[in-house]
Scaffold this motif. Structure first.
Motif, PDB file in Angstrom:
ATOM      1  N   GLU A 101       0.816  -1.223   0.000  1.00 40.46           N
ATOM      2  CA  GLU A 101       0.000   0.000   0.000  1.00 40.46           C
ATOM      3  C   GLU A 101       0.851   1.274   0.000  1.00 40.46           C
ATOM      4  O   GLU A 101       0.597   2.178  -0.799  1.00 40.46           O
ATOM      5  CB  GLU A 101      -0.964  -0.031   1.194  1.00 40.46           C
ATOM      6  N   PRO A 102       1.887   1.389   0.856  1.00 42.03           N
ATOM      7  CA  PRO A 102       2.671   2.620   0.839  1.00 42.03           C
ATOM      8  C   PRO A 102       3.805   2.625  -0.189  1.00 42.03           C
ATOM      9  O   PRO A 102       4.525   3.622  -0.307  1.00 42.03           O
ATOM     10  CB  PRO A 102       3.247   2.681   2.257  1.00 42.03           C
ATOM     11  N   SER A 103       3.961   1.538  -0.928  1.00 35.84           N
ATOM     12  CA  SER A 103       5.077   1.438  -1.881  1.00 35.84           C
ATOM     13  C   SER A 103       4.545   1.431  -3.310  1.00 35.84           C
ATOM     14  O   SER A 103       4.559   0.413  -4.002  1.00 35.84           O
ATOM     15  CB  SER A 103       5.896   0.171  -1.602  1.00 35.84           C
ATOM     16  N   TRP A 104       4.089   2.607  -3.753  1.00 39.95           N
ATOM     17  CA  TRP A 104       3.442   2.670  -5.065  1.00 39.95           C
ATOM     18  C   TRP A 104       4.394   2.341  -6.211  1.00 39.95           C
ATOM     19  O   TRP A 104       3.976   1.902  -7.279  1.00 39.95           O
ATOM     20  CB  TRP A 104       2.811   4.044  -5.273  1.00 39.95           C
ATOM     21  N   PHE A 141       7.857   5.340  -2.678  1.00 40.13           N
ATOM     22  CA  PHE A 141       7.200   4.839  -1.466  1.00 40.13           C
ATOM     23  C   PHE A 141       7.025   5.984  -0.482  1.00 40.13           C
ATOM     24  O   PHE A 141       7.720   7.010  -0.538  1.00 40.13           O
ATOM     25  CB  PHE A 141       8.010   3.706  -0.828  1.00 40.13           C
ATOM     26  N   ASP A 142       6.077   5.799   0.412  1.00 38.80           N
ATOM     27  CA  ASP A 142       5.850   6.747   1.501  1.00 38.80           C
ATOM     28  C   ASP A 142       6.760   6.322   2.653  1.00 38.80           C
ATOM     29  O   ASP A 142       6.492   5.343   3.340  1.00 38.80           O
ATOM     30  CB  ASP A 142       4.374   6.704   1.926  1.00 38.80           C
ATOM     31  N   ARG A 143       7.824   7.073   2.859  1.00 38.31           N
ATOM     32  CA  ARG A 143       8.829   6.673   3.843  1.00 38.31           C
ATOM     33  C   ARG A 143       8.236   6.504   5.246  1.00 38.31           C
ATOM     34  O   ARG A 143       8.515   5.528   5.940  1.00 38.31           O
ATOM     35  CB  ARG A 143       9.975   7.689   3.879  1.00 38.31           C
ATOM     36  N   THR A 144       7.418   7.455   5.659  1.00 37.19           N
ATOM     37  CA  THR A 144       6.852   7.401   7.013  1.00 37.19           C
ATOM     38  C   THR A 144       6.036   6.138   7.217  1.00 37.19           C
ATOM     39  O   THR A 144       6.183   5.433   8.228  1.00 37.19           O
ATOM     40  CB  THR A 144       5.990   8.642   7.285  1.00 37.19           C
ATOM     41  N   LYS A 145       5.183   5.817   6.241  1.00 38.68           N
ATOM     42  CA  LYS A 145       4.317   4.643   6.375  1.00 38.68           C
ATOM     43  C   LYS A 145       5.120   3.345   6.319  1.00 38.68           C
ATOM     44  O   LYS A 145       4.832   2.392   7.061  1.00 38.68           O
ATOM     45  CB  LYS A 145       3.241   4.652   5.291  1.00 38.68           C
ATOM     46  N   VAL A 146       6.116   3.305   5.437  1.00 40.44           N
ATOM     47  CA  VAL A 146       6.956   2.104   5.354  1.00 40.44           C
ATOM     48  C   VAL A 146       7.706   1.894   6.668  1.00 40.44           C
ATOM     49  O   VAL A 146       7.777   0.780   7.192  1.00 40.44           O
ATOM     50  CB  VAL A 146       7.949   2.209   4.166  1.00 40.44           C
ATOM     51  N   GLU A 194       6.813   2.907   9.605  1.00 38.39           N
ATOM     52  CA  GLU A 194       5.847   2.499  10.632  1.00 38.39           C
ATOM     53  C   GLU A 194       5.594   0.994  10.571  1.00 38.39           C
ATOM     54  O   GLU A 194       5.526   0.313  11.609  1.00 38.39           O
ATOM     55  CB  GLU A 194       4.531   3.261  10.442  1.00 38.39           C
TER      56      GLU A 194
END
Length: 222
Positions: free
Chosen positions: A67-70, A170-175, A177
């Motif tokens: 999901e956070p790694s588009w 990717f969304d670094r913060t979400k990854v 987490e």
């Protein structure tokens, strides 16, 4: 020597950013350890090696990272090996940290006077030459170091016929987490710099490799 040069250039010409890999084709343990060893032996500024490589083979964890790694939607489920490259954060890289002390004393085995001199030079470099004066600047600098093994591993893979894909989407913060929740990464010490997928391509790229001509890239000052 000419043959060696040709092999290196051939590897660079061969390499593409592969979007999807053959699921049933796996890289051998020997070959992947070779790729990791090339990464481990890569150079870094001041020799600090401010990185860590996390090889994510757990498919449930890969699914959570989707999901956070588009930029890894096809690579996460299909890659033979999926690597997350970490960079050390600010407190890890400041003079006086446990990490720099451990690296100097236990890994590099520097005499006390040489260690003190090196740390003094590094402190001046951080505060004056490169303005590494806050956590984000230090982390970004550490990420720059990570891109040395990042590139070397892709080239090494290409030289032995293994495909790869560099990933920054990717969304670094979400990854981070997710990795912290799964107890994979201590996010007080590390942040995600980049991702790398390895395997054997499912199909050839329809686009030829293109690069600027040499005269547009290189300028000689004599």
């Amino acid at each position: 020597m000419k043959a060696v040069k040709e092999e290196i250039l051939k590897a660079h010409a061969y390499r593409r950013a592969i979007k999807e890999f053959e699921v049933d084709q796996k890289i051998s343990e020997e070959d992947f350890n070779f790729i990791l060893e090339v990464g481990r032996r890569s150079p870094s500024s001041f020799g600090w090696e401010p990185w860590k490589f996390i090889v994510i083979q757990n498919m449930e964890l890969r699914e959570k990272l989707m999901e956070p790694s588009w930029g890894a939607q096809k690579q996460l489920p299909s890659a033979s090996h999926f690597v997350i490259l970490l960079a050390r954060k600010g407190d890890e890289m400041r003079v006086g940290s446990d990490y720099l002390s451990y690296k100097s004393k236990e890994v590099d085995k520097l005499p006390a006077d040489i260690e003190e001199m090196k740390l003094g030079f590094f402190k001046g470099f951080m505060e004056n030459e490169f303005d590494l004066t806050d956590d984000r600047k230090i982390f970004d600098w550490a990420c720059k170091q990570v891109y040395l093994p990042f590139a070397n591993m892709m080239t090494a893979a290409a030289q032995i016929g293994i495909d790869s894909c560099p990933i920054e989407g990717f969304d670094r913060t979400k990854v981070e987490e997710i990795l912290a929740l799964e107890s994979v990464v201590d996010t007080n010490k590390f942040g995600v710099a980049a991702m790398l997928a390895f395997g054997y391509k499912k199909e050839d790229s329809p686009f030829p490799q293109s690069r600027f001509p040499m005269e547009e890239v290189v300028e000689w000052v004599k």
